[in-house]
Design an enzyme around this catalytic site. Structure first.
Site, PDB file in Angstrom:
ATOM      1  N   GLY A  23       0.819  -1.224   0.000  1.00 41.07           N
ATOM      2  CA  GLY A  23       0.000   0.000   0.000  1.00 41.07           C
ATOM      3  C   GLY A  23       0.842   1.259   0.000  1.00 41.07           C
ATOM      4  O   GLY A  23       0.435   2.285   0.556  1.00 41.07           O
ATOM      5  N   ALA A  98      -5.221  -1.973   1.550  1.00 43.69           N
ATOM      6  CA  ALA A  98      -6.565  -2.428   1.922  1.00 43.69           C
ATOM      7  C   ALA A  98      -7.593  -1.672   1.093  1.00 43.69           C
ATOM      8  O   ALA A  98      -7.264  -0.677   0.442  1.00 43.69           O
ATOM      9  CB  ALA A  98      -6.827  -2.160   3.406  1.00 43.69           C
ATOM     10  N   SER A 141      -8.454  -1.343  12.711  1.00 43.53           N
ATOM     11  CA  SER A 141      -9.185  -0.079  12.692  1.00 43.53           C
ATOM     12  C   SER A 141     -10.178   0.030  13.830  1.00 43.53           C
ATOM     13  O   SER A 141     -10.790  -0.963  14.253  1.00 43.53           O
ATOM     14  CB  SER A 141      -9.938   0.002  11.364  1.00 43.53           C
ATOM     15  OG  SER A 141     -10.923   0.999  11.424  1.00 43.53           O
ATOM     16  N   GLU A 143     -12.936   1.068  13.417  1.00 44.61           N
ATOM     17  CA  GLU A 143     -14.231   0.675  12.840  1.00 44.61           C
ATOM     18  C   GLU A 143     -14.620  -0.735  13.286  1.00 44.61           C
ATOM     19  O   GLU A 143     -15.782  -1.119  13.175  1.00 44.61           O
ATOM     20  CB  GLU A 143     -14.180   0.736  11.309  1.00 44.61           C
ATOM     21  CG  GLU A 143     -14.184   2.138  10.743  1.00 44.61           C
ATOM     22  CD  GLU A 143     -15.529   2.854  10.868  1.00 44.61           C
ATOM     23  OE1 GLU A 143     -16.572   2.185  10.821  1.00 44.61           O
ATOM     24  OE2 GLU A 143     -15.518   4.087  11.027  1.00 44.61           O
ATOM     25  N   TYR A 165     -16.575  -3.133   5.877  1.00 39.80           N
ATOM     26  CA  TYR A 165     -15.165  -2.809   6.154  1.00 39.80           C
ATOM     27  C   TYR A 165     -14.793  -3.240   7.578  1.00 39.80           C
ATOM     28  O   TYR A 165     -13.798  -3.940   7.800  1.00 39.80           O
ATOM     29  CB  TYR A 165     -14.922  -1.305   5.977  1.00 39.80           C
ATOM     30  CG  TYR A 165     -13.561  -0.868   6.455  1.00 39.80           C
ATOM     31  CD1 TYR A 165     -12.450  -0.978   5.620  1.00 39.80           C
ATOM     32  CD2 TYR A 165     -13.375  -0.388   7.747  1.00 39.80           C
ATOM     33  CE1 TYR A 165     -11.190  -0.615   6.075  1.00 39.80           C
ATOM     34  CE2 TYR A 165     -12.116  -0.016   8.202  1.00 39.80           C
ATOM     35  CZ  TYR A 165     -11.036  -0.133   7.367  1.00 39.80           C
ATOM     36  OH  TYR A 165      -9.793   0.219   7.814  1.00 39.80           O
TER      37      TYR A 165
HETATM   38  P1  GDP Z   1     -14.244   6.661   8.643  1.00 43.97           P
HETATM   39  O1  GDP Z   1     -14.398   7.007  10.088  1.00 43.97           O
HETATM   40  O2  GDP Z   1     -13.088   5.746   8.380  1.00 43.97           O
HETATM   41  O3  GDP Z   1     -15.495   6.186   8.008  1.00 43.97           O
HETATM   42  O4  GDP Z   1     -13.774   8.046   7.923  1.00 43.97           O
HETATM   43  P2  GDP Z   1     -14.549   9.055   6.969  1.00 43.97           P
HETATM   44  O5  GDP Z   1     -13.686  10.265   6.894  1.00 43.97           O
HETATM   45  O6  GDP Z   1     -14.906   8.420   5.670  1.00 43.97           O
HETATM   46  O7  GDP Z   1     -15.905   9.375   7.742  1.00 43.97           O
HETATM   47  C1  GDP Z   1     -15.899   9.948   9.033  1.00 43.97           C
HETATM   48  C2  GDP Z   1     -17.307  10.339   9.395  1.00 43.97           C
HETATM   49  O8  GDP Z   1     -17.703  11.449   8.603  1.00 43.97           O
HETATM   50  C3  GDP Z   1     -18.374   9.270   9.168  1.00 43.97           C
HETATM   51  O9  GDP Z   1     -19.227   9.277  10.294  1.00 43.97           O
HETATM   52  C4  GDP Z   1     -19.137   9.758   7.958  1.00 43.97           C
HETATM   53  O10 GDP Z   1     -20.499   9.363   7.909  1.00 43.97           O
HETATM   54  C5  GDP Z   1     -19.050  11.270   8.172  1.00 43.97           C
HETATM   55  N1  GDP Z   1     -19.289  12.049   6.952  1.00 43.97           N
HETATM   56  C6  GDP Z   1     -20.166  13.073   6.822  1.00 43.97           C
HETATM   57  N2  GDP Z   1     -20.144  13.558   5.573  1.00 43.97           N
HETATM   58  C7  GDP Z   1     -19.229  12.829   4.896  1.00 43.97           C
HETATM   59  C8  GDP Z   1     -18.760  12.868   3.545  1.00 43.97           C
HETATM   60  O11 GDP Z   1     -19.199  13.671   2.722  1.00 43.97           O
HETATM   61  N3  GDP Z   1     -17.780  11.979   3.206  1.00 43.97           N
HETATM   62  C9  GDP Z   1     -17.276  11.080   4.112  1.00 43.97           C
HETATM   63  N4  GDP Z   1     -16.295  10.247   3.749  1.00 43.97           N
HETATM   64  N5  GDP Z   1     -17.728  11.011   5.386  1.00 43.97           N
HETATM   65  C10 GDP Z   1     -18.673  11.876   5.764  1.00 43.97           C
END
Ligand code: GDP
Length: 399
Positions: A23, A98, A141, A143, A165
């Site tokens: 990666g 990943a 993670s 998550e 995921y």
């Molecule tokens: P994650 O914690 O690995 O899923 O990282 P992300 O940056 O993709 O998302 C973090 C949080 O931001 C999650 O709760 C998403 O639902 C929220 N979120 C709100 N708006 C957005 C968006 O436009 N894009 C993404 N990627 N996440 C969003």
């Protein structure tokens, strides 16, 4: 950038230790390589799919580095993984490749599983067969915690994933554990909360916001119109850190005996071969290594990230409304200053909501801070500022 086939790898090997990092075109992989080049004298092989190196912005600066070689590598191909480990016999294998985007994992659940879980079996099997003393790190993670049972989350928190995921990483953790215990491999999966930075992809909310802030700033100072950035759920909370701090934590997890007092006086610091496991379970290094949480120990809403990001670009805004009609818009003073036609900076689009959400992630990394003397150097506010400044400078702007 030139990428070699595994059959060419031998010509880059010398008497130094070797690390294979997967990666490497991504955020964590590229930071890991930079960290290893700076802090060790080892030879670093970077695994990437030939196709993905078109997107090689993050490793462009390594093009002429004689200690780093790119190898054509695909996590979905067991044969290629086995051949890679057989040929290089790496001292460390750090798997940072990943399908990392939670949002896409509902659209590509099988691909997510193949890459994040089945790919890990291929690596573990190849290590077991060809280089059992290789230290293996797999990216885990927060998550995996999902629908959290308590706050803040530490190493003992149960897995309750909410996305394909999260499920794929949770299953991989069990596999790593089974291989560690069955074959006495130094194989671990760290528990990393969100980590961001200037190499983050735009599919993640942090970079999506900081890029949009720079775009809007450019429009405002040129008295042009702009489109608001559209986000999903802005009330979720995340524990964000700087990815550069986390690669240091990963390396410490892979070299625990250098930091932990309880490992220093073990009768043997060397790794055990499969046949030695039963006899030395109580004494060996492998039986005592731990998987750690890396986190900032703070949690912030997406809204707070938005506020700080605009603030660090010198743009002042405020939230109005609720739910899907909530907006973040310019304060009256700035509307006047920039002669703005539209004042809406951020609006909500339910298209970005997820089928199932993790509402709150908040880590407790006290154990790694004590055991391995790790701590993050960049605060949440410094991280936001760094990302905003970087995106402004990519457009030739300053604050
Ligand atoms: P994650 O914690 O690995 O899923 O990282 P992300 O940056 O993709 O998302 C973090 C949080 O931001 C999650 O709760 C998403 O639902 C929220 N979120 C709100 N708006 C957005 C968006 O436009 N894009 C993404 N990627 N996440 C969003």
């Amino acid at each position: 950038m030139e990428i070699y086939n595994i059959s060419d790898a031998k010509k880059f090997m010398n008497n130094k230790k070797t690390v294979f990092v997967t990666g490497v075109t991504g955020q964590d992989g590229s930071h890991m390589v930079d960290y290893l080049l700076k802090n060790t004298d080892y030879t670093i092989f970077g695994g990437a799919r030939r196709l993905s190196i078109k997107n090689h912005e993050n490793i462009k600066h390594l093009e002429t580095n004689s200690r780093f070689q790119l190898i054509n590598f695909d996590l979905s191909d067991a044969h290629s993984i086995s051949k890679t480990i057989e040929q290089i016999k790496p001292d460390y294998f750090i798997n940072l490749a990943a399908q990392t985007f939670v949002g896409s994992s509902w659209d590509f659940p099988t691909q997510t599983w193949e890459c994040n879980t089945t790919g890990v079996i291929h690596i573990l099997e190849a290590i077991r067969q060809h280089k059992p003393s290789c230290r293996f790190y797999n990216a885990g993670s927060s998550e995996e915690y999902g629908n959290v049972a308590y706050t803040p989350q530490d190493e003992n928190h149960p897995a309750k994933p909410r996305s394909p995921y999260g499920a794929s990483k949770s299953a991989a953790r069990q596999l790593v554990k089974v291989y560690r215990e069955s074959y006495n491999l130094y194989a671990i999966q760290g528990l990393l909360f969100n980590h961001e930075g200037t190499r983050r992809g735009e599919e993640f909310v942090t970079r999506k916001i900081t890029k949009a802030v720079a775009r809007i700033k450019q429009a405002l100072i040129n008295f042009k119109t702009f489109d608001a950035v559209e986000l999903g759920n802005v009330n979720t909370k995340r524990d964000w850190s700087d990815a550069e701090d986390f690669v240091d934590g990963i390396w410490r997890m892979l070299n625990q005996e250098e930091y932990r007092a309880d490992l220093k006086n073990l009768p043997t610091g060397r790794l055990l071969l499969p046949g030695e496991i039963a006899k030395t379970d109580q004494q060996g290094l492998v039986g005592k290594i731990r998987e750690y949480v890396l986190s900032s120990n703070e949690t912030h809403t997406i809204k707070e990230f938005v506020e700080l990001a605009f603030k660090h670009a010198g743009i002042n805004g405020g939230w109005h409304g609720q739910g899907t009609v909530e907006e973040f818009s310019l304060v009256a003073k700035d509307v006047e200053k920039y002669e703005a036609v539209s004042s809406v900076l951020v609006k909500i689009n339910p298209k970005f909501y997820r089928p199932a959400e993790v509402d709150l992630l908040w880590g407790n990394s006290n154990l790694v801070r004590k055991d391995l003397q790790w701590s993050p150097k960049t605060s949440f506010e410094q991280l936001v500022e760094k990302m905003v400044k970087n995106d402004l400078s990519l457009l030739g702007l300053t604050v």
